[in-house]
Design an enzyme around this catalytic site. Structure first.
Site, short mmCIF file in Angstrom:
data_model
loop_
_atom_site.label_atom_id
_atom_site.label_comp_id
_atom_site.label_asym_id
_atom_site.label_seq_id
_atom_site.Cartn_x
_atom_site.Cartn_y
_atom_site.Cartn_z
N ILE A 61 -7.89 0.76 10.46
CA ILE A 61 -8.95 1.68 10.44
C ILE A 61 -10.17 1.12 9.72
O ILE A 61 -10.08 0.30 8.66
CB ILE A 61 -8.64 2.91 9.55
CG1 ILE A 61 -7.85 2.75 8.15
CG2 ILE A 61 -7.43 3.75 10.44
CD1 ILE A 61 -7.57 3.99 7.47
N PHE B 102 2.30 9.61 3.30
CA PHE B 102 2.71 9.57 4.80
C PHE B 102 3.01 8.33 5.11
O PHE B 102 3.48 8.04 6.15
CB PHE B 102 1.39 10.22 5.63
CG PHE B 102 0.15 9.28 5.49
CD1 PHE B 102 -0.21 8.11 6.08
CD2 PHE B 102 -0.85 9.60 4.42
CE1 PHE B 102 -1.22 7.60 6.00
CE2 PHE B 102 -1.85 8.96 4.37
CZ PHE B 102 -2.12 8.12 4.76
N ASP B 103 2.66 7.20 4.04
CA ASP B 103 3.25 5.79 4.67
C ASP B 103 3.23 4.96 3.26
O ASP B 103 2.24 5.36 2.49
CB ASP B 103 2.15 5.21 5.71
CG ASP B 103 2.83 4.01 6.25
OD1 ASP B 103 4.10 3.60 5.91
OD2 ASP B 103 2.12 3.30 7.03
N TYR C 110 -8.58 8.15 10.65
CA TYR C 110 -7.58 8.33 11.87
C TYR C 110 -8.53 9.57 12.45
O TYR C 110 -7.84 10.22 13.44
CB TYR C 110 -6.36 8.93 11.80
CG TYR C 110 -5.45 7.50 11.03
CD1 TYR C 110 -5.27 6.35 11.98
CD2 TYR C 110 -5.15 7.66 9.92
CE1 TYR C 110 -4.77 5.38 11.42
CE2 TYR C 110 -4.28 6.51 9.45
CZ TYR C 110 -3.84 5.36 10.18
OH TYR C 110 -3.32 4.45 9.82
N PHE D 95 -5.30 5.93 -0.21
CA PHE D 95 -4.62 4.76 -0.50
C PHE D 95 -4.75 4.02 -1.80
O PHE D 95 -5.99 3.79 -2.08
CB PHE D 95 -4.95 3.68 0.62
CG PHE D 95 -4.66 4.33 2.08
CD1 PHE D 95 -3.41 3.94 2.61
CD2 PHE D 95 -5.42 4.96 2.99
CE1 PHE D 95 -2.91 4.39 3.89
CE2 PHE D 95 -5.25 5.29 4.30
CZ PHE D 95 -3.97 5.09 4.65
N TYR E 226 0.95 -1.15 0.03
CA TYR E 226 0.02 -0.19 -0.11
C TYR E 226 1.08 1.29 0.12
O TYR E 226 2.02 1.09 0.48
CB TYR E 226 -0.95 -0.06 1.42
CG TYR E 226 -0.17 0.08 2.52
CD1 TYR E 226 0.06 1.37 3.04
CD2 TYR E 226 0.37 -0.93 3.05
CE1 TYR E 226 1.12 1.49 4.31
CE2 TYR E 226 1.31 -0.85 4.38
CZ TYR E 226 1.38 0.61 4.81
OH TYR E 226 2.09 0.72 6.06
#
Length: 158
Positions: free
Chosen positions: A110, A92-93, A136, A149, A82
């Protein structure tokens, strides 16, 4: 005296090894130094008109169809690749950038992931626009607002 020095060295090495082996994800500010950014897709700011939408507000679009007909259940264990961005295009990730797929149970992530992954089959890749309420929202030190995502479902383990 030698025993004391040995004990102090052993404790010091243990602390250093513990910190080095920690599996905690780096803070976003540290991530940039170790993980290359993956450019945001052009439609990161909002789901396109042809995106599929659920009653909860989750939007998605199939980027690559998968194989088979089996879908994960709400508590299935899965392995995925992902990348996540905020709507302003900031990554961010990313397991892709780390070259390390993530494995977890769907009841540990989540709500947007739990819902979205249940729509997928192995090998499928989708883009998800996850509203804040399914992400979040209100969680300190996590990205806020709608998140985007790209998720590839590599394996359904159970």
């Amino acid at each position: 005296m030698r025993i004391r020095i040995f004990i102090l060295l052993a404790i010091g090495c243990g602390v250093v090894m513990s910190a080095a082996c920690s599996r905690d994800a780096p803070e976003p500010s540290n991530r940039a130094a170790t993980t290359p950014d993956i450019p945001a897709p052009s439609d990161v700011s909002a789901p396109p008109a042809d995106a599929t939408r659920t009653p909860t507000g989750l939007a998605s679009k199939v980027l690559r169809p998968g194989i088979g007909t089996r879908h994960p259940r709400p508590n299935s264990r899965v392995t995925v690749h992902y990348t996540g961005w905020t709507v302003d295009g900031k990554m961010f990730d990313s397991s892709v950038a780390r070259n390390e797929p993530a494995t977890f149970s769907l009841d540990e992530v989540i709500a947007g992931w739990t819902q979205g992954l249940q729509m997928m089959v192995e090998g499928e890749k989708r883009r998800f626009w996850i509203p804040a309420a399914l992400a979040y929202e209100g969680t300190p030190d996590k990205p806020q607002g709608m998140l985007v995502f790209d998720i590839e479902l590599l394996k359904i383990e159970s």
